[in-house]
Design a protein around this motif. Structure first.
Motif, mmCIF file in Angstrom:
data_model
loop_
_atom_site.group_PDB
_atom_site.id
_atom_site.type_symbol
_atom_site.label_atom_id
_atom_site.label_comp_id
_atom_site.label_asym_id
_atom_site.label_seq_id
_atom_site.Cartn_x
_atom_site.Cartn_y
_atom_site.Cartn_z
ATOM 1 N N ASP A 1 -38.727 -40.835 11.139
ATOM 2 C CA ASP A 1 -40.003 -39.620 10.516
ATOM 3 C C ASP A 1 -39.982 -38.410 10.660
ATOM 4 N N GLY A 2 -38.563 -38.204 9.792
ATOM 5 C CA GLY A 2 -38.189 -36.856 8.852
ATOM 6 C C GLY A 2 -37.260 -36.070 9.595
ATOM 7 N N SER A 3 -36.710 -36.536 10.993
ATOM 8 C CA SER A 3 -36.612 -35.717 12.275
ATOM 9 C C SER A 3 -34.285 -36.302 12.033
ATOM 10 N N VAL A 4 -34.332 -35.148 12.489
ATOM 11 C CA VAL A 4 -32.445 -35.522 12.468
ATOM 12 C C VAL A 4 -32.562 -35.710 14.154
ATOM 13 N N MET A 5 -31.511 -36.636 13.775
ATOM 14 C CA MET A 5 -31.180 -37.698 14.808
ATOM 15 C C MET A 5 -29.928 -37.367 15.652
ATOM 16 N N VAL A 6 -29.645 -37.147 16.779
ATOM 17 C CA VAL A 6 -28.667 -37.133 17.538
ATOM 18 C C VAL A 6 -28.178 -38.452 18.345
ATOM 19 N N GLY A 7 -27.043 -38.701 18.168
ATOM 20 C CA GLY A 7 -26.815 -40.428 19.619
ATOM 21 C C GLY A 7 -25.166 -39.227 19.899
ATOM 22 N N GLY A 8 -24.965 -40.847 21.269
ATOM 23 C CA GLY A 8 -23.451 -40.715 21.966
ATOM 24 C C GLY A 8 -23.481 -41.436 22.556
ATOM 25 N N THR A 9 -22.485 -41.620 23.689
ATOM 26 C CA THR A 9 -22.017 -41.811 24.421
ATOM 27 C C THR A 9 -21.301 -41.448 25.060
ATOM 28 N N GLY A 10 -20.400 -40.834 26.578
ATOM 29 C CA GLY A 10 -19.785 -40.378 26.838
ATOM 30 C C GLY A 10 -18.979 -41.536 28.006
ATOM 31 N N GLU A 11 -17.340 -41.074 27.598
ATOM 32 C CA GLU A 11 -16.200 -41.819 28.180
ATOM 33 C C GLU A 11 -15.533 -41.774 28.908
ATOM 34 N N GLU A 12 -16.100 -41.954 30.354
ATOM 35 C CA GLU A 12 -15.356 -40.856 31.163
ATOM 36 C C GLU A 12 -15.348 -41.716 32.637
ATOM 37 N N VAL A 13 -14.722 -41.755 33.493
ATOM 38 C CA VAL A 13 -14.347 -42.780 34.711
ATOM 39 C C VAL A 13 -16.054 -43.202 35.672
ATOM 40 N N SER A 14 -15.848 -41.671 35.823
ATOM 41 C CA SER A 14 -16.110 -41.181 36.864
ATOM 42 C C SER A 14 -18.004 -40.952 36.584
ATOM 43 N N SER A 15 -18.861 -41.242 37.967
ATOM 44 C CA SER A 15 -19.930 -40.722 37.536
ATOM 45 C C SER A 15 -20.965 -40.096 37.563
ATOM 46 N N HIS A 16 -21.553 -40.982 36.412
ATOM 47 C CA HIS A 16 -22.983 -40.536 35.600
ATOM 48 C C HIS A 16 -23.459 -39.742 36.024
ATOM 49 N N TRP A 17 -24.404 -38.342 36.331
ATOM 50 C CA TRP A 17 -25.651 -38.114 36.160
ATOM 51 C C TRP A 17 -26.975 -37.731 35.753
ATOM 52 N N LEU A 18 -28.195 -37.197 35.708
ATOM 53 C CA LEU A 18 -29.272 -36.784 35.026
ATOM 54 C C LEU A 18 -29.360 -35.716 35.501
ATOM 55 N N GLU A 19 -29.574 -34.540 34.443
ATOM 56 C CA GLU A 19 -29.905 -32.887 35.526
ATOM 57 C C GLU A 19 -30.824 -32.335 34.273
ATOM 58 N N ILE A 20 -31.692 -31.137 35.156
ATOM 59 C CA ILE A 20 -32.444 -31.024 34.163
ATOM 60 C C ILE A 20 -32.191 -29.771 34.364
ATOM 61 N N VAL A 21 -31.526 -28.355 33.938
ATOM 62 C CA VAL A 21 -30.957 -27.416 34.164
ATOM 63 C C VAL A 21 -32.047 -26.829 33.782
ATOM 64 N N PRO A 22 -32.614 -25.495 35.067
ATOM 65 C CA PRO A 22 -34.289 -24.582 34.491
ATOM 66 C C PRO A 22 -33.430 -23.196 33.859
ATOM 67 N N ALA A 23 -34.484 -22.435 32.852
ATOM 68 C CA ALA A 23 -34.131 -21.235 32.679
ATOM 69 C C ALA A 23 -33.744 -20.156 33.499
ATOM 70 N N LYS A 24 -32.921 -19.421 33.440
ATOM 71 C CA LYS A 24 -32.720 -18.374 34.026
ATOM 72 C C LYS A 24 -32.203 -17.385 33.756
ATOM 73 N N ASP A 25 -32.431 -15.967 34.578
ATOM 74 C CA ASP A 25 -32.919 -15.101 34.671
ATOM 75 C C ASP A 25 -31.199 -14.915 34.915
ATOM 76 N N HIS A 26 -30.635 -14.004 35.151
ATOM 77 C CA HIS A 26 -29.367 -13.126 35.096
ATOM 78 C C HIS A 26 -29.028 -11.720 35.142
#
Length: 515
Positions: A38-63
């Protein structure tokens, strides 16, 4: 390879990580836009760590103007350090990531990267420096570590090149804290960059541009030959001292007429070719060739590569793929495929950056979370902890499949890919509807649609996982037979054997690799 040679190769990997226990690392894939369906740049991967993993969606923020963030490593790190405070920017972008908790001396939560609202994707990959650089690293060390840099690039970068410049500027101002060296793969819809940050406390880093016709697989990360004149070269960026420091140390002689090979000059001297380090059952170079042979590469193709059992095993904490598209109409439609644990035995679920919340079944749980065995549950997390956990469910699938991989992995793989194909069949109408809602001014409805579909589909995947785990449990009980532990130690500091690719350390390598 014979077991002794395999042990030596893995020992080199562990030494390169400057760790006294396990080799924790990550894999990354880049496919240029000229090679994708489709003409996109594709990025893939794995994380190799022992600990638990979970999905997060972090909102934009003003500081606020005086906001700061804590970065660095503690005195518990392999190379001891001190945490420091650095200024936060006025605004940070929305991004999606997989988080985890455990790397000794690196304060949680940690991340290998993800993608932000400007379609800047980041992957973190181990990349060990030569021992002399490790030895000269200040004790205590101060600066930003790999997770800090990945997170900040997602928070601040609008392009991949800007992400590289942000890393370089942060290292110059605040330093780099490390376990021995690291790379980041940063990409946007037009190009990618490999950034290698080195131990030593000298602020050394270098970056190489990846174009539309490039395929790059990193495990470990690395960069090969580069020109010595880096000024105004559009394909390379580096710290001001990058060449001169090597000359001063006697590691590179410009008069010798040899090219400047970054791996040979600054990298771990036991790994002469980072594209073929002899660690996994399939080298990065071989994986690059297999990926290029798929061109034009589709998302389904790269998902197949990311979950290849020759490189994905019990070490893999999750799997991820994102397509970065120049024709994307709205950042809420940035789409990520994410597997909750090692994707060899777990499905890739689809998520969009416009998703407003993640089901608790895919959020943080105590299973494999740092310090869970020594602490009580925070009452605020009781309801979330009471839910099923996708990471644990699909670990069950993996461990059961390991009992008879020749018989059990093929049907597991077919079910996972069929589930993903079913999801792909819905993407056109889901995204078309969301675009129509956004164009009509009803972004709230579009986000509700994306959230409902992604969450419902993720729970359907978890239901499938429970069914698979129960069926595999029955099979191993009735047909293949269960084998009780023979020893007394449930945990090991040794590198794991990839049972799903027949990775028996006592069998020559040729017999371990499936076609």
């Amino acid at each position: 390879m014979p077991s002794l040679l395999r042990a030596v190769s893995i020992a080199f990997a562990c030494t390169a990580l400057v760790a006294t226990t396990t080799a924790q690392a990550s894999y990354a894939y880049y496919v240029g836009k000229d090679l994708t369906e489709d003409g996109s740049v594709m990025v893939g991967g794995t994380g190799e760590e022992v600990s638990s993993h979970w999905l997060e969606i972090v909102p934009a923020k003003d500081h606020p103007a005086d906001a700061t963030i804590t970065v660095g490593v503690t005195g518990d790190a392999v190379i001891p350090g001190e945490l420091i405070e650095i200024p936060q920017v006025a605004h940070t972008f929305r991004y999606m990531q997989m988080a985890y908790t455990d790397f000794e001396g690196f304060p949680p939560p940690l991340t290998n990267g993800g993608v932000n609202e400007h379609q800047v994707a980041v992957r973190d990959i181990w990349a060990p420096s030569r021992q002399e650089l490790v030895d000269m690293t200040p004790r205590p060390q101060r600066g930003l570590q790999y997770s800090d840099l990945a997170r900040i690039v997602m928070e601040r970068a609008r392009t991949a090149r800007e992400g590289v410049e942000i890393i370089g500027d942060l290292i110059a101002k605040h330093g780099f804290a490390t376990y021995g060296g690291n790379t980041h793969l940063i990409a946007d819809p037009n190009e990618g960059w490999v950034v290698w940050e080195f131990a030593g406390g000298q602020g050394l880093w270098v970056a190489e541009r990846l174009g539309g016709d490039d395929v790059r697989v990193l495990y470990p990360g690395g960069i090969g030959e580069i020109p010595t004149d880096l000024d105004d070269n559009p394909d390379y960026l580096a710290s001001d001292n990058f060449i001169s420091f090597a000359v001063a140390q006697g590691w590179f002689d410009p008069a010798a007429g040899k090219p400047f090979n970054v791996q040979h000059v600054y990298g771990d001297q036991s790994i002469r070719d980072y594209r073929d380090p002899g660690i996994k059952l399939m080298s990065p170079a071989a994986m690059e060739a297999a990926t290029r042979a798929m061109a034009p590469v589709s998302e389904a193709d790269l998902l197949e590569r990311v979950r290849d059992p020759r490189v994905v095993d019990d070490d893999s904490g999750y799997g991820q793929l994102v397509s970065l598209r120049s024709d994307l109409s709205d950042p809420d439609l940035i789409r990520v495929w994410n597997a909750p644990t090692g994707s060899v035995a777990a499905p890739f679920n689809v998520w969009w950056l416009g998703v407003e919340d993640v089901p608790m079944e895919y959020a943080q749980h105590r299973y494999l979370t740092k310090d869970s065995a020594a602490t009580f549950l925070n009452p605020d997390y009781q309801m979330q902890e009471a839910t099923r956990f996708a990471g644990r469910t699909f670990k069950r699938v993996m461990y059961s499949a390991c009992s008879a991989p020749d018989e059990l992995l093929p049907p597991v793989t077919k079910m996972l890919t069929a589930f993903e194909q079913e999801t792909r069949g819905d993407l056109s109408w889901i995204e078309r509807t969301a675009r129509t809602m956004i164009a009509s001014g009803d972004r709230e409805a579009a986000r509700a649609l994306l959230t409902h579909y992604a969450g419902t589909r993720a729970l359907a995947a978890l239901d499938m996982g429970d069914t698979m785990a129960d069926a595999l449990d029955a099979y191993t009980r009735l047909v293949s037979g269960r084998r009780a532990p023979q020893g007394s130690a449930i945990n090991t500091f040794d590198p794991t054997v990839n049972c799903l690719a027949d990775g028996d350390p006592d069998v020559p390598e040729a017999a371990n690799v499936r076609d």
